[in-house]
Design an enzyme around this catalytic site. Structure first.
Site, PDB file in Angstrom:
ATOM      1  N   HIS A 143       0.719  -1.027  -0.094  1.00 20.36           N
ATOM      2  CA  HIS A 143       0.027   0.184   0.210  1.00 20.36           C
ATOM      3  C   HIS A 143       0.919   1.129   0.160  1.00 20.36           C
ATOM      4  O   HIS A 143       0.512   2.264  -0.668  1.00 20.36           O
ATOM      5  CB  HIS A 143      -1.172  -0.385   1.023  1.00 20.36           C
ATOM      6  CG  HIS A 143      -1.442   1.211   1.603  1.00 20.36           C
ATOM      7  ND1 HIS A 143      -2.720   1.209   1.072  1.00 20.36           N
ATOM      8  CD2 HIS A 143      -1.495   2.857   1.694  1.00 20.36           C
ATOM      9  CE1 HIS A 143      -2.958   2.379   1.639  1.00 20.36           C
ATOM     10  NE2 HIS A 143      -2.171   3.180   2.563  1.00 20.36           N
ATOM     11  N   GLU A 144       2.006   1.288   0.612  1.00 16.80           N
ATOM     12  CA  GLU A 144       2.786   2.336   0.834  1.00 16.80           C
ATOM     13  C   GLU A 144       3.326   2.235  -0.178  1.00 16.80           C
ATOM     14  O   GLU A 144       3.726   3.694  -0.613  1.00 16.80           O
ATOM     15  CB  GLU A 144       3.754   2.178   2.288  1.00 16.80           C
ATOM     16  CG  GLU A 144       2.689   2.236   3.657  1.00 16.80           C
ATOM     17  CD  GLU A 144       2.037   3.489   3.475  1.00 16.80           C
ATOM     18  OE1 GLU A 144       2.201   4.706   2.780  1.00 16.80           O
ATOM     19  OE2 GLU A 144       0.857   3.017   4.511  1.00 16.80           O
ATOM     20  N   HIS A 147       1.834   4.225  -3.135  1.00 18.39           N
ATOM     21  CA  HIS A 147       1.494   6.019  -2.738  1.00 18.39           C
ATOM     22  C   HIS A 147       2.485   6.649  -3.549  1.00 18.39           C
ATOM     23  O   HIS A 147       2.658   7.478  -4.489  1.00 18.39           O
ATOM     24  CB  HIS A 147       1.768   6.470  -1.844  1.00 18.39           C
ATOM     25  CG  HIS A 147       0.612   6.001  -0.859  1.00 18.39           C
ATOM     26  ND1 HIS A 147      -0.670   7.153  -1.690  1.00 18.39           N
ATOM     27  CD2 HIS A 147       0.042   5.394   0.341  1.00 18.39           C
ATOM     28  CE1 HIS A 147      -1.679   6.696  -0.090  1.00 18.39           C
ATOM     29  NE2 HIS A 147      -1.832   5.820   0.858  1.00 18.39           N
ATOM     30  N   GLU A 224      -6.548   6.765  -1.040  1.00 19.21           N
ATOM     31  CA  GLU A 224      -6.713   5.757  -0.205  1.00 19.21           C
ATOM     32  C   GLU A 224      -6.756   4.813  -1.024  1.00 19.21           C
ATOM     33  O   GLU A 224      -6.263   3.892  -0.841  1.00 19.21           O
ATOM     34  CB  GLU A 224      -7.173   5.551   0.704  1.00 19.21           C
ATOM     35  CG  GLU A 224      -5.967   7.117   2.168  1.00 19.21           C
ATOM     36  CD  GLU A 224      -4.660   6.057   2.252  1.00 19.21           C
ATOM     37  OE1 GLU A 224      -4.606   5.612   2.793  1.00 19.21           O
ATOM     38  OE2 GLU A 224      -3.952   7.265   2.227  1.00 19.21           O
TER      39      GLU A 224
END
Length: 289
Positions: A143-144, A147, A224
Site C-alpha cells: 500500500h505504501e 502511494h 487511499e
C-alpha cells in the site's frame, strides 16, 4: 496518516512564514498588496513555494517527528525481511528503492513520503511488525509503495499549492474589504492601520487554511482507495483486506487523538478533516473490485 498530517502542518507553518515575509516585502518595497493582479501572482508564487518546501522537507521531518531509524544494514531477520519486501515491491512498481525505516510505536502504522518516486521513504512501526502476520504486513508495505508509485505526495503538493494560493489571495482581499468598510465609517478617514490589517490577514489565513485542509483531505481520501488497490495487486486482495481488518483493532491512533483533543471529536468535522476513509468502506471497496 502521519505523512499527510505532517505535510499539512508543515505546509501551514511554511505558508504562514512566507506570508509574513511577503507582507514585509510589500511594505518595504511599497508594492500594492491590494492590487488583485499582482496579488494573485505573488500569492501563487508563495502558495506553491510553501507546498514544495513542505514536500522537500517531508522525509527529514517525518524521520525526526516519529524517531524513525533508517535501516542502513539489517541487524536481524525482521529488518532483513522488511528491506527485501520493500525492494521486491519497489521493483514490481517500477520505482527506485526507497529508504526503509522502523519507528518505535505500539500502534500498527506505516507511511511513505518523499519528493519523488526514486527518492522516497517507507517507514513501518514496531507495533505493526509485532502484531500483523507477514502477509498482512506485506500488504501494508505494498500500500505504501503504491502511494509512491502513484505519485500521491506530488499530486497532493500541487493541490496544496492551488489552495494555498487562494488562501493567501482571499485573506488579503477580505482584509482589504474590511479595511475599506472601516475607512468609510470612520469620520477621520483612517481605516485599518498596518498592524491591524496584517493581524486580520493572519487570522483569515488560519481560518481559510483549515478549510483548505479539508479540500486536501478529501483528495487524500480518494487516493487511499487507489493505494489499497495497489497493495492488493502487489500481494493479494485477501491479504490487503485482512490487513485493514487488523488495523481496526488499533483504529484510534495517538496522532488522531492529539487532533481530537482540540475539540473536534465526533461529528462531521472529523470526517471532513480525516485524510483516510473509514476502514469498513476501504474493505468494501476492495471486496467489490
Amino acid at each position: 496518516m502521519q505523512r499527510i498530517i505532517l505535510f499539512l502542518v508543515t505546509n501551514l507553518a511554511v505558508m504562514l512564514t512566507l506570508s509574513i515575509a511577503m507582507s514585509v516585502i510589500f511594505s518595504v518595497f511599497g508594492i500594492n498588496a491590494r492590487g488583485y493582479g499582482g496579488l494573485l501572482v505573488m500569492a501563487c508564487v508563495f502558495g506553491f513555494g510553501g507546498a514544495f518546501i513542505s514536500l522537500l522537507m517531508s522525509k527529514w521531518i517525518a524521520k525526526r517527528s516519529v524517531g524513525a531509524m533508517v535501516i542502513e544494514q539489517p541487524r536481524n531477520s525482521t529488518e532483513q525481511w522488511l528491506v527485501e519486501t520493500v525492494r521486491r515491491h519497489a521493483k514490481q512498481a517500477k520505482i527506485g528503492m526507497p529508504e526503509v525505516a522502523i519507528f518505535n510505536s505500539p500502534e500498527m502504522n506505516a507511511f511513505a513520503t518523499g519528493a519523488n518516486k526514486n527518492n522516497a521513504l517507507v517507514a513501518v512501526s514496531s507495533g505493526l511488525l509485532n502484531n500483523m502476520t507477514k502477509d498482512e504486513a506485506e500488504a501494508v508495505i505494498g500500500h505504501e509503495v503504491s502511494h509512491i508509485a502513484n505519485g500521491d505526495m506530488v499530486t497532493l503538493t500541487l493541490i496544496q499549492g492551488v489552495v494555498n494560493t487562494f488562501v493567501i489571495f482571499l485573506a488579503r482581499v477580505v482584509a482589504g474589504i474590511i479595511s475599506n468598510a472601516t475607512r468609510s465609517n470612520d469620520q477621520q478617514g483612517g481605516g485599518l492601520g498596518g498592524f491591524a490589517y496584517f493581524a486580520i490577514v493572519f487570522v483569515l489565513e488560519m481560518l481559510f487554511g483549515i478549510l483548505a485542509s479539508m479540500v486536501v483531505a478529501w483528495f487524500s481520501r480518494k487516493r487511499e482507495f487507489r493505494a489499497d488497490a495497489g497493495g492488493a495487486y502487489l500481494t493479494s486482495k485477501q491479504a490487503m483486506m485482512s490487513a485493514l481488518e487488523r488495523l481496526k483493532q488499533s483504529h484510534e491512533s495517538r496522532l488522531e487523538g492529539s487532533i481530537m483533543a482540540f475539540g473536534i471529536k465526533g461529528g462531521k468535522l472529523v470526517n471532513l478533516l480525516s485524510t483516510h476513509p473509514p476502514l469498513d468502506k476501504r474493505i468494501e471497496a476492495l471486496r467489490q473490485s
